[in-house]
Design an enzyme around this catalytic site. Structure first.
Site, PDB file in Angstrom:
ATOM      1  CB  THR A  48      -0.939   0.029   1.214  1.00 12.94           C
ATOM      2  OG1 THR A  48      -1.834  -1.083   1.160  1.00 12.94           O
ATOM      3  CG2 THR A  48      -1.764   1.306   1.234  1.00 12.94           C
ATOM      4  CG  PHE A  96       0.337   4.508   3.729  1.00 14.79           C
ATOM      5  CD1 PHE A  96      -0.847   4.605   4.437  1.00 14.79           C
ATOM      6  CD2 PHE A  96       0.876   3.241   3.531  1.00 14.79           C
ATOM      7  CE1 PHE A  96      -1.490   3.475   4.928  1.00 14.79           C
ATOM      8  CE2 PHE A  96       0.252   2.106   4.013  1.00 14.79           C
ATOM      9  CZ  PHE A  96      -0.938   2.221   4.717  1.00 14.79           C
TER      10      PHE A  96
END
Length: 286
Positions: free
Chosen positions: A175, A177
């Protein structure tokens, strides 16, 4: 005084680990229930910054945060790609055989679907947050409920880890960020800079309009790594484009590219320029 950094979820969430990579370990973290509360906290000064997920390598874009970046315009000042590793956690004394329910965020449940196929007697239960599921399991104090979260969350809430790397495909779940705050940061002359912009085409019904806009970068050898379109909330069937380019806004050819881009757009806005992020693994322990 420590910086106060907001993230969505409960203590032990992957976003908390991202916050520590982005802003440093010596911070006070502020868990929030929703993404928009992060932006509101930054706007009011309750938080000095925030860590927001923008994209997952298997599930795709987090559209809500694209829309909130356009709404609030808080500058992006950094990024990190965090490897997501799920674990199965439960109260001390529990085993996989004793579990009847396992709860987690819908994405985490989907990413661990093979486990449920191998254990059909265990019911998967949707919960709003991975770390929140670990917190809830700890509160129930039984041997029949488990959660899917990070090992950090499991240790934080005093749970046993029954199995690590529970995800279907190991080593490919990441992921990205972003770090956001109220004020932008100045970037050096480093070549390893990423810039994120958003723009609206002036003649979106004209053939080749988007091609012409993107050509401002292509003809100058500027690498565009991502483009995303989102509905314009103020214009039915209108769209706002987000683009990530590997470019320093101080570079003369980048300045020229933006000048040409402006000929094709109603507006162009630079959301942030920052040092290109690294890929990291979870390392923060409870």
């Amino acid at each position: 005084m420590k910086k106060k950094i907001a993230f969505q979820g409960r203590r032990g969430a992957y976003s908390e680990s991202a916050a520590r990579y982005l802003f440093g370990e010596d911070i006070d973290v502020l868990p929030m229930d929703t993404f928009e509360e992060i932006y509101q906290a930054i706007e009011t000064g309750k938080a000095d910054g925030g860590a927001i997920p923008i994209e997952n390598s298997t599930a795709g874009s987090i559209y809500e945060n694209y829309d909130l970046l356009a709404k609030w315009r808080h500058p992006i000042i950094g990024e990190v790609q965090l490897q997501i590793e799920h674990c199965l956690c439960a109260n001390k004394g529990a085993s996989i055989e004793s579990l009847k329910h396992v709860m987690s965020h819908p994405q985490a449940l989907a990413q661990c679907s093979h486990f449920f196929e191998e254990n059909p007697s265990i019911e998967k239960v949707i919960f709003f947050d991975t770390a929140g599921s670990a917190e809830e399991v700890a509160k129930r104090k039984n041997l029949t409920d488990g959660g899917i979260a990070s090992t950090y969350a499991a240790k934080l809430y005093g749970l046993d880890v029954l199995r690590t790397n529970l995800e279907n495909i190991k080593g490919v779940n990441f992921t990205r960020f972003y770090a956001i705050q109220k004020a932008p940061v100045d970037v050096s002359a480093s070549e390893n800079i990423k810039t994120v912009i958003l723009f609206e085409l002036a003649n979106d019904d004209k053939p080749g309009a988007l091609y012409g806009a993107l050509g401002a970068f292509a003809k100058r050898g500027i690498n565009m790594t991502r483009i995303e379109s989102r509905p314009n909330p103020d214009k039915p069937w209108g769209y706002i484009f987000y683009a990530s380019i590997l470019a320093n806004p101080k570079d003369p050819k980048v300045i020229e590219a933006f000048e040409e881009l402006n000929r094709y757009t109603n507006f162009t806005y630079r959301l942030g320029s920052f040092v290109r992020g690294k890929t990291e693994r979870l390392k923060y322990e409870a």
